[in-house]
Design a protein around this motif. Structure first.
Motif, PDB file in Angstrom:
ATOM      1  N   MET A   1     -29.329 -19.726 -39.436  1.00 14.76           N
ATOM      2  CA  MET A   1     -28.645 -18.562 -38.879  1.00 14.76           C
ATOM      3  C   MET A   1     -27.671 -18.008 -39.914  1.00 14.76           C
ATOM      4  O   MET A   1     -26.893 -18.760 -40.506  1.00 14.76           O
ATOM      5  CB  MET A   1     -27.887 -18.936 -37.602  1.00 14.76           C
ATOM      6  CG  MET A   1     -28.763 -19.482 -36.493  1.00 14.76           C
ATOM      7  SD  MET A   1     -30.019 -18.291 -35.966  1.00 14.76           S
ATOM      8  CE  MET A   1     -30.924 -19.282 -34.775  1.00 14.76           C
ATOM      9  N   THR A   2     -27.715 -16.703 -40.105  1.00 12.27           N
ATOM     10  CA  THR A   2     -26.832 -16.091 -41.101  1.00 12.27           C
ATOM     11  C   THR A   2     -25.423 -15.898 -40.571  1.00 12.27           C
ATOM     12  O   THR A   2     -24.494 -15.656 -41.346  1.00 12.27           O
ATOM     13  CB  THR A   2     -27.377 -14.718 -41.528  1.00 12.27           C
ATOM     14  OG1 THR A   2     -27.303 -13.815 -40.423  1.00 12.27           O
ATOM     15  CG2 THR A   2     -28.820 -14.825 -41.991  1.00 12.27           C
ATOM     16  N   ASN A   3     -25.246 -15.951 -39.249  1.00 13.04           N
ATOM     17  CA  ASN A   3     -23.942 -15.661 -38.645  1.00 13.04           C
ATOM     18  C   ASN A   3     -23.374 -16.867 -37.905  1.00 13.04           C
ATOM     19  O   ASN A   3     -22.797 -16.739 -36.819  1.00 13.04           O
ATOM     20  CB  ASN A   3     -24.049 -14.460 -37.699  1.00 13.04           C
ATOM     21  CG  ASN A   3     -25.038 -14.688 -36.560  1.00 13.04           C
ATOM     22  OD1 ASN A   3     -25.940 -15.516 -36.664  1.00 13.04           O
ATOM     23  ND2 ASN A   3     -24.882 -13.943 -35.473  1.00 13.04           N
ATOM     24  N   THR A   4     -23.529 -18.054 -38.510  1.00  7.30           N
ATOM     25  CA  THR A   4     -23.040 -19.274 -37.871  1.00  7.30           C
ATOM     26  C   THR A   4     -21.540 -19.211 -37.599  1.00  7.30           C
ATOM     27  O   THR A   4     -21.067 -19.645 -36.540  1.00  7.30           O
ATOM     28  CB  THR A   4     -23.357 -20.499 -38.749  1.00  7.30           C
ATOM     29  OG1 THR A   4     -24.767 -20.559 -38.948  1.00  7.30           O
ATOM     30  CG2 THR A   4     -22.878 -21.778 -38.094  1.00  7.30           C
ATOM     31  N   GLY A   5     -20.768 -18.690 -38.555  1.00  9.32           N
ATOM     32  CA  GLY A   5     -19.325 -18.595 -38.354  1.00  9.32           C
ATOM     33  C   GLY A   5     -18.983 -17.766 -37.133  1.00  9.32           C
ATOM     34  O   GLY A   5     -18.140 -18.146 -36.313  1.00  9.32           O
TER      35      GLY A   5
END
Length: 641
Positions: free
Chosen positions: A157-161
């Motif tokens: 996932m590119t938007n884990t944060g």
């Protein structure tokens, strides 16, 4: 791929459609499903060697009996080790009379993996610690089967944060910052919510507590639960999950970036990352194995009912092209043909690099995974030679200058010569991987076949792809130069890798790409440092925009150079400085146009073109450049909370 890159993981899942007694009666063992899981994983061993995990869910277990089981290991040869240990334990229990292999009910009751739902994961880690705890499947336990959850996948996932911040704002306390834990907790949250709603409805209606669990299991809408959880995911993924009651789901991202295949028969519903393992293990034909649709999700309820639907609208189909170039096993008929086509597509560039003198060149490949493309290259070179011979024969016929000697000279001379020149020493490679910092040993990873390259010969070596160029410079070129060729031509079946991947491959740090290094060197040498400064400022402005509005500002680094200029600079950069051999090195790359022509159907090419399939890709590439410019290492999508 000569560079040692971590990459995509592998998944396998087996959902039995008959009672264990059926498999015992027909195949002689109640462990038919367990054995099939092992074979599916073994046939995909190329997809992960950092660690493995297996899970099992038993249907309809009596109250008080365990129903969910898991084993994980990051040890060397973990796949064989775990299955060997489980089978050894099975036979030990049989010898001691704790279970009866002839009685499937006894096997199910006493053997942890004697269940109907079996899942397995092969891990190639791109982040985190490589220990048992980092291996899939992840497990979220509860004393309610309908709130217990196992999840595994091939994904990033590119938007884990951002996803973790959602958990925190919701009031949760995420312990890990990995995307796997985030996916598990997000699905788990919606599972808990749905479970609680159903429970309260049943309780308030006066339903007996002893019948509530079965009714919750029946009413649980796993498809809608996962759909709600996945609404904000940005990445490439194929994910498999099992709820403790036996409900199961398998899903693929809306752009089809990560692969996932399915086989459905009267006996089994099975899933795998690759098509051929399903064909081989279950003796199925190619048309029986289907790929999950982008945005598709298959659910199987505990009662065996199956639904093939969509959890999200399909986007533009962008399957990872590295599956075709390198990752997937080459015995898939489509992939085999495509890799040969990639090799053949390089022929014009190769012929030009050796001045058309195929009689004074030896053609080889490195590493072994490039062999299939090499067959295509050789076929293409032979066809090129046949066309030349035909043209010259027709010319000689027309001029009347054709005799026996002329025919022999035209047909027998200048025929492409293919040889196995380089051999990888697997033990040495493993030793060096374990003993970090020993650069002086790297040049011995490969050995060569002596005596095949004659005086004046050029040596052409085919590689799958060239990412960092480190192994090429420190090992391969030094080894190949020992054959004393007049010239070494290294050709890549993949185009120049210019941009980070953020969907599963360990290619995220901008400064490590040899193509990027070459472009930077060309700019700096020509006094255009300002281009790099301008791109930096543009990237900083870009990441302040909403994700859906971002563009790839890093394209500006390459804008003023033709691909050939980048290739020439790469050739200069990878040529070893200290080497007695003083011949020329030339590196050539596949064109993007030829890559698309070689692959049957759409393919994702963002690492070559910078055109990403999801908004998170544009956030990643701009952040990656900023981190490079600022001298900060690490993955650009692993930003702190």
């Amino acid at each position: 791929m000569s560079d040692d890159l971590k990459h995509e993981c592998g998944i396998a899942a087996v959902r039995l459609r008959k009672p264990l007694e059926y498999y015992h009666d027909r195949y002689g063992t109640a462990l038919w499903g367990f054995n099939k899981l092992f074979l599916l994983m073994e046939k995909q061993h190329n997809r992960g060697q950092d660690g493995i995990g297996i899970g099992c869910n038993k249907l309809g277990m009596p109250l008080g009996d365990p129903y969910v089981f898991r084993r994980r290991s990051s040890e060397r040869d973990a796949l064989s080790s775990i299955f060997r240990k489980e089978i050894k334990g099975f036979h030990k229990m049989a010898r001691k009379g704790r279970l009866d292999p002839a009685k499937p009910g006894s096997v199910k009751e006493n053997f942890d993996f004697g269940g109907e739902v079996l899942i397995g994961h092969l891990r190639y880690g791109t982040s985190g610690e490589f220990d048992d705890g980092s291996c899939h499947p992840y497990l979220r336990r509860s004393n309610w089967p309908t709130r217990t959850l196992m999840v595994m996948g091939n994904f990033n996932m590119t938007n884990t944060g951002e996803l973790n911040r959602v958990l925190i704002e919701r009031g949760q306390h995420p312990v890990f910052g990995t995307d796997t834990q985030t996916v598990l907790e997000e699905i788990g949250f919606h599972l808990d919510e749905a479970h609680t709603d159903i429970y309260r409805q049943l309780r308030d209606s006066g339903t007996s507590g002893t019948t509530i669990p079965d009714l919750i299991s029946e009413r649980l809408d796993i498809e809608n639960i996962v759909k709600e959880a996945a609404a904000s995911w940005d990445g490439g993924y194929s994910i498999c999950g099992v709820v403790g009651n036996g409900d199961m789901f398998v899903m693929r991202d809306p752009h089809g970036i990560r692969p996932c295949h399915m086989l459905v028969t009267d006996e089994v519903i099975a899933f795998a990352s690759e098509r051929v393992p399903l064909m081989t293990v279950f003796e199925a034909e190619a048309d029986q194995v289907v790929a999950l649709e982008p945005g598709g999700m298959v659910t199987v309820k505990s009662d065996g009912s199956m639904h093939d639907g969509q959890f999200a609208e399909a986007g533009e189909y962008k399957p990872c092209s590295f599956e075709r170039i390198y990752f997937s096993r080459g015995n898939d008929p489509d992939i085999y043909r495509e890799r040969k086509a990639m090799g053949a597509a390089l022929v014009p560039q190769v012929v030009d690099a050796i001045g058309g003198q195929t009689e004074k060149a030896v053609f080889s490949f490195i590493p072994n995974t490039a062999e299939t493309a090499w067959y295509g290259l050789m076929d293409g070179l032979r066809m090129h030679r046949r066309k030349n011979v035909r043209a010259k024969l027709l010319e000689a016929l027309e001029s009347g200058d054709l005799d026996e000697d002329k025919v022999d000279d035209l047909i027998l001379r200048n025929w492409p010569r293919g040889e196995k020149i380089a051999h990888k020493d697997i033990k040495m490679r493993t030793f060096i991987a374990q003993e970090k910092g020993r650069d002086q040993l790297v040049s011995h990873v490969y050995d060569i076949t002596y005596g095949m390259v004659e005086e004046g010969d050029a040596l052409v070596a085919l590689d799958d792809s060239i990412v960092r160029g480190t192994t090429l410079k420190k090992s391969i070129l030094k080894i190949l130069s020992r054959t004393s060729p007049s010239k070494i031509v290294v050709c890549s079946t993949a185009p120049q890798i210019r941009y980070p991947d953020c969907y599963g491959i360990d290619m995220s740090e901008m400064g490590k790409f040899i193509a990027f290094q070459a472009a930077v060197a060309l700019l700096q040498r020509s006094g255009r440092q300002s281009v790099l400064d301008d791109v930096y400022e543009a990237c900083r402005r870009e990441i302040r925009k909403p994700a859906g509005e971002m563009e790839n500002c890093v394209k500006g680094v390459y804008a003023s150079f033709a691909p050939e200029e980048i290739s020439d600079e790469i050739s200069r950069m990878v040529t070893p400085e200290e080497n007695e051999w003083k011949g020329e090195v030339q590196v050539i790359f596949q064109t993007i146009e030829n890559l698309h022509e070689s692959i049957n159907g759409p393919c994702g090419d963002w690492y070559f073109t910078g055109d990403y399939p999801t908004p998170g890709g544009y956030a990643t590439v701009n952040a990656a450049y900023i981190r490079w410019y600022d001298g900060v290492g690490g993955r650009s999508y692993d930003l702190p909370l």
